[in-house]
Design an enzyme around this catalytic site. Sequence first.
Site, PDB file in Angstrom:
ATOM      1  N   CYS A 192     -13.253  26.209 113.386  1.00 28.65           N
ATOM      2  CA  CYS A 192     -13.976  24.755 113.837  1.00 28.65           C
ATOM      3  C   CYS A 192     -14.112  24.245 115.090  1.00 28.65           C
ATOM      4  CB  CYS A 192     -13.424  23.689 112.875  1.00 28.65           C
ATOM      5  SG  CYS A 192     -13.376  23.894 111.157  1.00 28.65           S
ATOM      6  N   CYS A 196     -11.790  14.805 117.441  1.00 27.87           N
ATOM      7  CA  CYS A 196     -10.735  15.328 118.386  1.00 27.87           C
ATOM      8  C   CYS A 196      -9.521  14.237 118.385  1.00 27.87           C
ATOM      9  CB  CYS A 196     -11.424  15.449 119.956  1.00 27.87           C
ATOM     10  SG  CYS A 196     -12.557  16.530 120.098  1.00 27.87           S
TER      11      CYS A 196
END
Lengths: 131, 400
Positions: free
Chosen positions: A37, A106
Site C-alpha cells: 500500500c 498517513c
Amino acid sequence: MRYNEKVLEHYRNPKNVGSFDEQAENVGTGIVGAPECGDVMKLQIQVNENNHIVDARFKAYGCGSAIASSSLATEWIKGKTLDEAKQIKNTDIASELALPPVKMHCSVLAENAIKKAIEDLQRKKAKDNNK
Amino acid sequence: MEKMIYLDNNATTPIDPRVLEAMLPYFRDKFGNAASIHHKFGWDAADAVKQARQQVANVIGAAPEEIIFTSGATESDNLALKGIASMYADKGRHIITCKTEHKAILDVCKWLETKGYEITYLPVDKYGIVDIDLLAESIRKDTILVSIMAANNETGTIAPIETIGAICKAKGAFFHTDATQAFGKIPLDVEKMGIDLLSLSAHKIYGPKGVGALYVRRKNPQVRCEPIIHGGGHERGIRSGTLNVPGIVGLGQAADIAVREMANESQRLQKLRDKLYNELSDRLEGVTLNGHPNQRLANTANISFAWVEGEALMLGINEIAVSSGSACTSASLEPSHVLRAMGVLDVLAHNSIRFSLGRFNTEQEIDYTIKRVVEEVNRLRELSPLYEMAKQGKELRIAD
Ligand SMILES: Cc1ncc(COP(=O)(O)O)c(C=O)c1O
C-alpha cells in the site's frame, strides 16, 4: 502533490529517526502499514520505571506525509505517560500538518503505530510480572 | 542549482522556439478562418493548414487527406474508438485492446461497454508487450477494431506494431494505434505496418497543447469513421469546428522537425538515458528497470528503487521534475495499472520513478540528476524500516 511547510520541514529534517533494541524490556515497538500500500511505519517508545515515555524513534517508508506524521508523533509522545500518549488522535496529527484528505491515512497509521508500540510494551511488562 | 530540471517529457514538452516562430503569424496578421474561401485571410490560413497536413502525413507515410486534425490525442482516441464502434456496429460489437493503454483508450472502452460493446483487454508480458498469440486468437468475426498503443507512456515499451498490423489485416479487423508517445520519436509507416487509424498529439513533440490528429485510412481498405463532433462538416465531415490554425501550424512544424532530427536525437537521448540508468544502478543497490530493455523509446527510463517510496523520492529531488507510478495520492492507494499489468509487484510499483528525457536536456543535467537521486535514495533508505529489515535479513511482520 504540493506539500505545506510543516510537512516539508519534517520531511527534510525528521526528528527521532532510528531504532532501539526491540528486545529491551523498556522498549515498545509498533509496526503498521503494508509495503503493497506504499506505507510502513515503525515507531518505538522507551519508558522509565514510572511508565513515562522518555524517548522515541521511528522509521518510515512512504510519502512525505507519512514521514512527517511519524516524525511528529515521536515528538509529541516524548515526555508523556502511556495513558496520555494513547489519547493522541490521528485528527490532531492531520490538523497540525494540514494534511489533505488523500493523506489522512498517513495520520491514521501514525496513531496506530503509537497504540501498537504501547501495546507491545504492556505485553512485555505483563509477561515479566507473570515470571 | 537554481534552475529546475525537466525530465517529464512524456507528460508534455516545452515548445520548440522554431515551432513557436512558425505559429506566431497565425495569431496576428494571418488570423483568418481556413474555411473562409472568398478572401486572402482565409486562403493564407487554408494554405498553412494544407502544408501542416502534408508535414504530419509525411511522418507516417500517409496521404494528406487521411489526416483529421483534432484537439489532441484524447479526442483522436475517442474519435477512433467511438467512430468505428458506431459506424461498424452492424458488423460487430467486439473491440480488442490491452491492459496497459492510456486512460484515453481504457475509459472510452469502459464507456463503450455500457453501450453494449464487448471489450477484450489483452494481458502483457513482464516487459509490457502484448501477447501476440492471444491477440490473434481473440479476433473474431464480430471484432471490428483492435487498438494497441505504439509506445507506452509510462515505460516507453514499443509494441510489435508491424506484426499486429499483419494479424489484423489477415483476420479482417481494423487496427488503431495510439501513437501519442511514438509519433516523431520512432519510424512509423502506416502502409508497412498495416495501420488503419493512428492517434497523435503535438504537445509531446515540442508543439502546442490542445492540438493533435487522427490518421484514418482511405484506401486498401477504406475506413469510415462516424463523427463525434457535428457542426459545419469540417475535416471531411469527420470533425467539425473552426480549425485551430496556429495550433495546426505548430503541429506540422513540430512533426517536421521531429522527423528530420529523429535519427540523431534518439541516439543522443539514448546515450543520456542509458548513462542515467547505468550510473544509478552502479551506485545504488536494488535498482530495477520497468519496461523492455531495448524495445523502448530512447528517452524513457522507468526505474524502481527498492525500499524507497516514489512520491517521497520525488519530493526529495523536487528541483527535478519526474513522475511516479506510486499512488500514494490516489484514493484507491493502487499503484500504476501499467506496472501492475506487467506483473511488477505493488511493492516495487510504489517505488517507481519515470524519467523521460527530451530535446532540451543536457548531459550536465543528467549528471546532476544522478548525483541528487543517489543522495536522496540513500537518505530515504536510512529512514526506511523496509531497508533496515532487509539489511538485518528480517521478514516484515506486521501485527494487525
Ligand atoms: C499514450 C497517450 N495517449 C493519449 C494521451 C493524451 O493526449 P492529449 O494530451 O493530447 O489529449 C497521452 C498523453 O497524456 C498519452 O501519453
